[in-house]
Scaffold this motif. Structure first.
Motif, PDB file in Angstrom:
ATOM      1  N   THR B 431       0.819  -1.214   0.000  1.00  9.63           N
ATOM      2  CA  THR B 431       0.000   0.000   0.000  1.00  9.63           C
ATOM      3  C   THR B 431       0.856   1.268   0.000  1.00  9.63           C
ATOM      4  O   THR B 431       0.406   2.319  -0.424  1.00  9.63           O
ATOM      5  N   GLN B 432       2.099   1.147   0.474  1.00 10.12           N
ATOM      6  CA  GLN B 432       2.996   2.310   0.456  1.00 10.12           C
ATOM      7  C   GLN B 432       3.560   2.553  -0.933  1.00 10.12           C
ATOM      8  O   GLN B 432       4.155   3.598  -1.193  1.00 10.12           O
ATOM      9  N   ILE B 433       3.404   1.564  -1.789  1.00  6.55           N
ATOM     10  CA  ILE B 433       4.061   1.602  -3.098  1.00  6.55           C
ATOM     11  C   ILE B 433       3.081   1.877  -4.238  1.00  6.55           C
ATOM     12  O   ILE B 433       3.311   2.755  -5.065  1.00  6.55           O
ATOM     13  N   TYR B 434       1.999   1.095  -4.291  1.00  6.24           N
ATOM     14  CA  TYR B 434       1.164   1.239  -5.498  1.00  6.24           C
ATOM     15  C   TYR B 434       0.203   2.438  -5.432  1.00  6.24           C
ATOM     16  O   TYR B 434       0.131   3.110  -4.413  1.00  6.24           O
ATOM     17  N   GLU B 435      -0.424   2.701  -6.534  1.00  3.75           N
ATOM     18  CA  GLU B 435      -1.301   3.876  -6.661  1.00  3.75           C
ATOM     19  C   GLU B 435      -0.525   5.165  -6.348  1.00  3.75           C
ATOM     20  O   GLU B 435      -1.055   6.097  -5.742  1.00  3.75           O
ATOM     21  N   GLY B 436       0.734   5.203  -6.813  1.00  2.00           N
ATOM     22  CA  GLY B 436       1.625   6.340  -6.535  1.00  2.00           C
ATOM     23  C   GLY B 436       2.390   6.095  -5.252  1.00  2.00           C
ATOM     24  O   GLY B 436       1.815   6.153  -4.170  1.00  2.00           O
ATOM     25  N   ALA B 437       3.688   5.802  -5.370  1.00  2.00           N
ATOM     26  CA  ALA B 437       4.517   5.567  -4.179  1.00  2.00           C
ATOM     27  C   ALA B 437       4.404   6.768  -3.239  1.00  2.00           C
ATOM     28  O   ALA B 437       4.120   7.886  -3.678  1.00  2.00           O
ATOM     29  N   ASN B 438       4.634   6.537  -1.958  1.00  2.00           N
ATOM     30  CA  ASN B 438       4.349   7.593  -0.985  1.00  2.00           C
ATOM     31  C   ASN B 438       5.190   8.851  -1.164  1.00  2.00           C
ATOM     32  O   ASN B 438       4.744   9.947  -0.807  1.00  2.00           O
ATOM     33  N   GLY B 439       6.384   8.709  -1.720  1.00  2.00           N
ATOM     34  CA  GLY B 439       7.167   9.900  -2.032  1.00  2.00           C
ATOM     35  C   GLY B 439       6.471  10.752  -3.097  1.00  2.00           C
ATOM     36  O   GLY B 439       6.554  11.984  -3.085  1.00  2.00           O
ATOM     37  N   VAL B 440       5.781  10.080  -4.002  1.00  2.00           N
ATOM     38  CA  VAL B 440       5.024  10.779  -5.052  1.00  2.00           C
ATOM     39  C   VAL B 440       3.785  11.445  -4.441  1.00  2.00           C
ATOM     40  O   VAL B 440       3.375  12.530  -4.857  1.00  2.00           O
ATOM     41  N   GLN B 441       3.210  10.820  -3.442  1.00  2.00           N
ATOM     42  CA  GLN B 441       2.087  11.451  -2.726  1.00  2.00           C
ATOM     43  C   GLN B 441       2.550  12.748  -2.071  1.00  2.00           C
ATOM     44  O   GLN B 441       1.846  13.772  -2.122  1.00  2.00           O
ATOM     45  N   ALA B 442       3.723  12.696  -1.456  1.00  2.00           N
ATOM     46  CA  ALA B 442       4.255  13.884  -0.787  1.00  2.00           C
ATOM     47  C   ALA B 442       4.524  15.000  -1.787  1.00  2.00           C
ATOM     48  O   ALA B 442       4.260  16.182  -1.529  1.00  2.00           O
ATOM     49  N   LEU B 443       5.036  14.589  -2.942  1.00  2.00           N
ATOM     50  CA  LEU B 443       5.295  15.548  -4.014  1.00  2.00           C
ATOM     51  C   LEU B 443       3.983  16.164  -4.515  1.00  2.00           C
ATOM     52  O   LEU B 443       3.893  17.376  -4.747  1.00  2.00           O
ATOM     53  N   ASP B 444       2.978  15.312  -4.675  1.00  2.00           N
ATOM     54  CA  ASP B 444       1.660  15.785  -5.114  1.00  2.00           C
ATOM     55  C   ASP B 444       1.100  16.792  -4.102  1.00  2.00           C
ATOM     56  O   ASP B 444       0.568  17.842  -4.475  1.00  2.00           O
ATOM     57  N   LEU B 445       1.258  16.465  -2.826  1.00  2.00           N
ATOM     58  CA  LEU B 445       0.731  17.327  -1.762  1.00  2.00           C
ATOM     59  C   LEU B 445       1.409  18.698  -1.764  1.00  2.00           C
ATOM     60  O   LEU B 445       0.750  19.735  -1.797  1.00  2.00           O
ATOM     61  N   VAL B 446       2.733  18.673  -1.742  1.00  2.00           N
ATOM     62  CA  VAL B 446       3.473  19.927  -1.586  1.00  2.00           C
ATOM     63  C   VAL B 446       3.651  20.644  -2.922  1.00  2.00           C
ATOM     64  O   VAL B 446       3.590  21.870  -2.989  1.00  2.00           O
ATOM     65  N   GLY B 447       3.872  19.880  -3.980  1.00  2.00           N
ATOM     66  CA  GLY B 447       4.153  20.500  -5.272  1.00  2.00           C
ATOM     67  C   GLY B 447       2.906  20.925  -6.025  1.00  2.00           C
ATOM     68  O   GLY B 447       2.979  21.769  -6.921  1.00  2.00           O
ATOM     69  N   ARG B 448       1.750  20.350  -5.679  1.00  2.00           N
ATOM     70  CA  ARG B 448       0.559  20.633  -6.468  1.00  2.00           C
ATOM     71  C   ARG B 448      -0.621  21.066  -5.605  1.00  2.00           C
ATOM     72  O   ARG B 448      -1.190  22.130  -5.795  1.00  2.00           O
ATOM     73  N   LYS B 449      -0.970  20.248  -4.619  1.00  2.00           N
ATOM     74  CA  LYS B 449      -2.203  20.468  -3.886  1.00  2.00           C
ATOM     75  C   LYS B 449      -2.178  21.695  -2.968  1.00  2.00           C
ATOM     76  O   LYS B 449      -3.196  22.380  -2.815  1.00  2.00           O
ATOM     77  N   LEU B 450      -1.040  21.963  -2.357  1.00  2.00           N
ATOM     78  CA  LEU B 450      -0.977  23.096  -1.425  1.00  2.00           C
ATOM     79  C   LEU B 450      -1.322  24.406  -2.119  1.00  2.00           C
ATOM     80  O   LEU B 450      -2.039  25.254  -1.566  1.00  2.00           O
ATOM     81  N   ALA B 451      -0.787  24.559  -3.317  1.00  2.00           N
ATOM     82  CA  ALA B 451      -0.962  25.827  -4.020  1.00  2.00           C
ATOM     83  C   ALA B 451      -2.199  25.832  -4.928  1.00  2.00           C
ATOM     84  O   ALA B 451      -2.516  26.856  -5.543  1.00  2.00           O
ATOM     85  N   ALA B 452      -2.914  24.691  -5.002  1.00  2.00           N
ATOM     86  CA  ALA B 452      -4.065  24.608  -5.909  1.00  2.00           C
ATOM     87  C   ALA B 452      -5.101  25.681  -5.569  1.00  2.00           C
ATOM     88  O   ALA B 452      -5.354  25.978  -4.398  1.00  2.00           O
ATOM     89  N   ASP B 453      -5.679  26.271  -6.610  1.00  2.00           N
ATOM     90  CA  ASP B 453      -6.683  27.336  -6.437  1.00  2.00           C
ATOM     91  C   ASP B 453      -6.186  28.429  -5.494  1.00  2.00           C
ATOM     92  O   ASP B 453      -6.914  28.894  -4.604  1.00  2.00           O
ATOM     93  N   GLY B 454      -4.920  28.772  -5.667  1.00  2.00           N
ATOM     94  CA  GLY B 454      -4.357  29.863  -4.879  1.00  2.00           C
ATOM     95  C   GLY B 454      -4.232  29.552  -3.395  1.00  2.00           C
ATOM     96  O   GLY B 454      -4.234  30.462  -2.553  1.00  2.00           O
ATOM     97  N   GLY B 455      -4.114  28.273  -3.089  1.00  2.00           N
ATOM     98  CA  GLY B 455      -3.941  27.910  -1.678  1.00  2.00           C
ATOM     99  C   GLY B 455      -5.233  27.929  -0.887  1.00  2.00           C
ATOM    100  O   GLY B 455      -5.240  27.782   0.342  1.00  2.00           O
ATOM    101  N   LYS B 456      -6.338  28.057  -1.625  1.00  2.00           N
ATOM    102  CA  LYS B 456      -7.646  28.206  -0.990  1.00  2.00           C
ATOM    103  C   LYS B 456      -8.017  27.040  -0.062  1.00  2.00           C
ATOM    104  O   LYS B 456      -8.576  27.237   1.013  1.00  2.00           O
ATOM    105  N   HIS B 457      -7.677  25.839  -0.502  1.00  2.00           N
ATOM    106  CA  HIS B 457      -8.158  24.678   0.246  1.00  2.00           C
ATOM    107  C   HIS B 457      -7.378  24.434   1.529  1.00  2.00           C
ATOM    108  O   HIS B 457      -7.943  24.037   2.536  1.00  2.00           O
ATOM    109  N   VAL B 458      -6.082  24.710   1.479  1.00  2.00           N
ATOM    110  CA  VAL B 458      -5.321  24.535   2.721  1.00  2.00           C
ATOM    111  C   VAL B 458      -5.709  25.616   3.724  1.00  2.00           C
ATOM    112  O   VAL B 458      -5.789  25.371   4.931  1.00  2.00           O
ATOM    113  N   MET B 459      -6.023  26.817   3.194  1.00  2.00           N
ATOM    114  CA  MET B 459      -6.492  27.882   4.095  1.00  2.00           C
ATOM    115  C   MET B 459      -7.832  27.470   4.720  1.00  2.00           C
ATOM    116  O   MET B 459      -8.080  27.706   5.905  1.00  2.00           O
TER     117      MET B 459
END
Lengths: 591, 591
Positions: B431-459
């Protein structure tokens, strides 16, 4: 399939740059000149890379077989074992009168890392024998030594340790195996022992079992346990092999890993045994070897991580996937190598900084055992007794974690057995369990070792760290390493203080934090090691060392450990200071 | 052999006490009355305990076989699959027009936990089919829906997802599988795909492969990827099965775990495929299912930990070993049960507090997906998109860690396959590997999701936590839960601030901390969940709930999480704030 290259340069760095072994004044250490240890390590490295490592994955895949009462090791093990015998590797640190070379245990430990990294399951046949040799050396009669040791040192015979029974592992007081005295002074041993590593196999002429058992009518619990030598084949007076003894293999266990080692259920049916050491003092006989045996398992933890790291690194340099976000690094290729990605580097640096720190800690620990044995240094013995559960518990937890991290670098391929990364994790997993599960290590540390000799040894440890910090804090370039070490040591002292203030009225206030304390202690020790390695590296660079990149890399890795690993100490302290309540409140029925 | 009992009471607690689903106003949620969900969960629990769980260990031991081109599942799987089909479990949340029941995904998630805990490898045959159904539902033409969905919903046909190739996993832009357009509007698909879960087997009449491939002449990289339906057997116009298609199994992979699932190498040799969705928009089609798929894997992480925990707890209550240091608890027995020992309790409480926190987090996440789908709530969609990599990455890391912890409770027996605890760890590892290895999840979170829609969702996330703390901080009994949550949230905000201030000029300053950020975020979310569960428990107790012990236990477990797990946030923040240098300095050649 994974490969392995012995890190001889890193081992030499620890032995000479950091510990300066040949100048340490410990009897016999003058032999450990860099040229000599380098030659020994190179030779071990050749055997490891060419003979042992190639059998690691095949041994895992094939495993051991039990057919018609005979245990067969995987293909190639027998021939490899012959080479280990011929090299005399098992006698490196054994007295010359029994066929050994009487070299320091410190050197044997460095060699041991190489052997374990290359093939842990294989190395256990020799490792268990070495443990049994140590027990006979320490507690056997002259006759017993003369009868068994030379053949065991040469590996013509191998050895085992028999403690666990189906219903008792940690709590050996519940033991049922009994030893009935016979008229000739021998005993008839009857009972079942489980999880016996290297319990039987096809690589030696005889197997010498060391078996804990109770003599009927003796004291209850662990105070009534004695230790016996029970050979697979009885030994005639002239040293030749006699009758088959009443000991047999019940089955070999199907395990998560170390498939190349035959983990046996051993059945003793009135087997002839010879008491070793004093009656009812079997536990003490076992305990005298425990520092060494547990240090050996702590070594297995980081040695597996080293092997896994080497392969993860190679994969990260080779596998092309994605692009460096700060700019393409491999414009002629379809993608950049994995190692450009920050999180892959984070993962690799975690592995590297742990393995190198643990190597220094372990070899330093081995040198303390030498000091204790060769000089009768009670302070050294007290210090290594204190740190042994840390070396065992912390390093095997982290070692396993790092094998898992190395596997992760491979992505999906890491989960496929063919690539070999799963095996490192599966094999390393046992190190957290055997030779005292890590929770028991934590209990030993907090419940026994901390207060031993009035707390003298832990105070000495703090004093040593303090002295190091005082002497080096103002040295050019050292502040960045000394400051985090100070902080870690302060956290460790605060935890110790919390135990002192609360553990007296409620032992659970200390025991609930024992596992965190073990890890807090481990990080502090690795922090100390990295500070010492930084000091040695700065000295080498100041002295104009030809290989500046090697020492610069040590400094960079030291900085990583300080920045990325040592912050764990505050977390462990916070958990410890939350005390017993969060852990103890829930009724067992409400879990 | 391990056993499993569905934690229906805990699931009901999350659905009703915490989320109050039937009153939430989301279309369709009014059906989710406690009696109804209780009946569904009980039914699922029966199937899980009686049929699926008993096949978990045997499925692991036997594994799948590939003989003469046919993949055979382990003994008993076929019969169990028939029962899953008959129960209509696969259509729970699928529109009625395709044979489903159109119930909320939230309920399907609660049911999913039960199925996955009982037998993860088995459940994947259904789970992959469900994923393929979702893709066809979202992107298929009406014809495609009519042709494939009813048979897939009924599980007469199963589905797969084909992304990975030998040389590319994360970086799908490197893909080589090609799809050549034919005159009739279909495509000829050629290439090799690896790691295809449930790729082929003997439990269904047809397998519907969803395959990513490139149409020659299209854009380079991931912008030229399209998605295709490639059935194992072509489907005639009347819905009957036609010719065998040009797709075959190359081999089944030997894996560390999930042996009961057939992980296949799939070879496509001019296989007939039908484009699904828009040309060159295959990645988008995949991504629309990703929140759901990744939440499903995050669920697997804690569901395996739940199963492992249940067995570790039973062992700790049963196994007699050692004595309680504060006084004998089982005077009539030879020793006390393991659970008296503080470090065993620490271990069990770690497991328990994680699993229950993760359950609440996951089911809350599922309810946000329902809100997004059923109400078109963009805020809910933004929030769950943000939290999806956290649910996947954090929960699978912790889930694996907790399976290892549960295994540890068994001591040596944990390492022996016969006891079944190794399997939980080996299965959870994927589960740590498939559907995007966890390092890729972290990258998705910080590199994409945090800033998505101008950071609206994390705010919005921070605002939500803040509001909760403000509303509940002064409520009687809540301060002890709100204060640690505030502290965790503050650490998370500080980390986000560090990324904002440093990531602009150096992306690596953020990416080097991405993995720690994922864990820091995860702990904060579980802290929030525990605070919410504490609130619900206090309310139930104030309302005179008949089962006071149940709610008191929730409060005790919440206290444990706050005291023993949340202190990790400060460590992650410290690592993050050390920035890029420790991670990025070392030249690749010097590792």
């Amino acid at each position: 399939m994974p490969t392995y290259t012995a890190p001889t340069k890193d081992l030499q760095f620890v032995l000479h740059d950091v510990l300066n072994v040949s100048q340490s004044g410990v009897p016999g250490f003058d032999e450990l000149e860099a040229d000599f240890t380098g030659a020994v390590l190179d030779e071990a490295g050749k055997l490891a890379a060419d003979v042992l490592a190639p059998l690691n994955a095949t041994g895992d895949q094939e495993g051991c077989r039990f057919e018609n009462g005979v245990v067969y090791t995987p293909k190639g093990f027998k021939e490899a074992f012959e080479q280990v015998k011929e090299g005399g590797w098992n006698g490196l640190d054994i007295p010359e009168e029994f066929g050994g070379q009487n070299l320091p245990y410190t050197l044997a430990t460095a060699v041991g890392e190489i052997m374990v990294s290359a093939n842990m399951a294989f190395n256990m046949y020799q490792g268990l024998t070495h443990g049994a040799i140590s027990a006979i050396l320490a507690h056997g009669s002259d006759d017993q030594k003369a009868t068994y040791l030379p053949k065991m040192v040469s590996l013509d015979w191998t050895g085992t340790m028999n403690l666990t029974e189906p219903h008792c592992g940690t709590d050996l007081g519940l033991m049922r195996t009994k030893a009935e005295p016979q008229d000739d002074g021998s005993y008839k041993v009857t009972g079942q022992k489980i999880f016996i590593s290297a319990g039987d196999h096809d690589m030696s002429d005889n197997v010498i079992h060391l078996v804990l058992a109770k003599i009927p009518g003796g004291p209850e619990g662990i105070k009534g346990i004695s230790l016996f030598i029970v050979p697979k084949f009885l030994v005639n007076d002239d040293g030749s092999l006699g009758e088959r003894n009443g000991v047999s293999v019940g089955k070999i266990e199907e395990k998560m890993g170390i498939h190349g080692n035959s983990t046996c259920v051993m059945n003793y049916d009135g087997a002839t045994g010879y008491m070793i050491g004093d009656m009812h003092k079997g536990m003490r006989a076992m305990f005298t070897m425990m520092n060494e045996a547990r240090l050996g398992v702590g070594l297995q933890g980081y040695a597996q991580a080293e092997a896994a790291y080497q392969n993860a690194l190679a994969y990260a340099l080779d596998r092309l996937q994605g692009r460096d976000v700060t700019g393409v690094k491999n414009p002629d290729g379809p993608a950049d190598p994995l190692i450009v990605h920050p999180d892959i580097r984070r993962n690799l640096m975690d592995q590297k900084s742990f393995v190198e720190g643990a190597r220094a800690f372990t070899i330093w620990g081995a040198s303390l055992i030498d000091k204790a044995h060769r000089e009768g240094d009670k302070d050294a013995e007290g210090l290594i007794s204190l740190m042994t559960p840390v070396i065992k518990g912390f390093q095997t937890d982290k070692g396993f974690e790092m094998c898992v991290a190395a596997q992760q670098v491979y992505g999906g391929h890491g989960y496929i057995e063919e690539w070999g990364m799963s095996q490192f994790a599966r094999d390393a997993r046992i190190t957290q369990i055997y030779e005292g599960a890590n929770g028991v290590q934590a209990l030993d540390l907090v419940g026994r070792k901390l207060a031993a000799d009035g707390g003298k040894h832990v105070m000495a440890f703090f004093e040593m760290v303090k002295t190091f910090c005082k002497e080096n804090g103002d040295v050019d370039g050292m502040a960045e390493f000394v400051e985090p070490l100070k902080k870690a040591s302060k956290d460790l002292q605060a935890a110790g203080m919390f135990f002192m203030q609360n553990g007296m009225k409620n032992p659970n206030a200390a025991l609930a934090g024992s596992y965190d304390f073990m890890h807090l202690f481990g990080h502090t020790c690795l922090g100390l090691m990295w500070a010492r390695m930084a000091k040695a590296s700065l000295a080498a660079l100041a002295g104009g060392a030809s290989d500046a990149a090697f020492y610069e890399t040590k400094l960079t890795t030291a900085r990583y450990y300080m920045a990325r690993q040592l912050p764990a100490t505050a977390m462990h302290l916070a958990r410890i200071e939350s005390g017993a309540d969060p852990v103890m409140t829930l009724e067992a029925a409400n879990f």
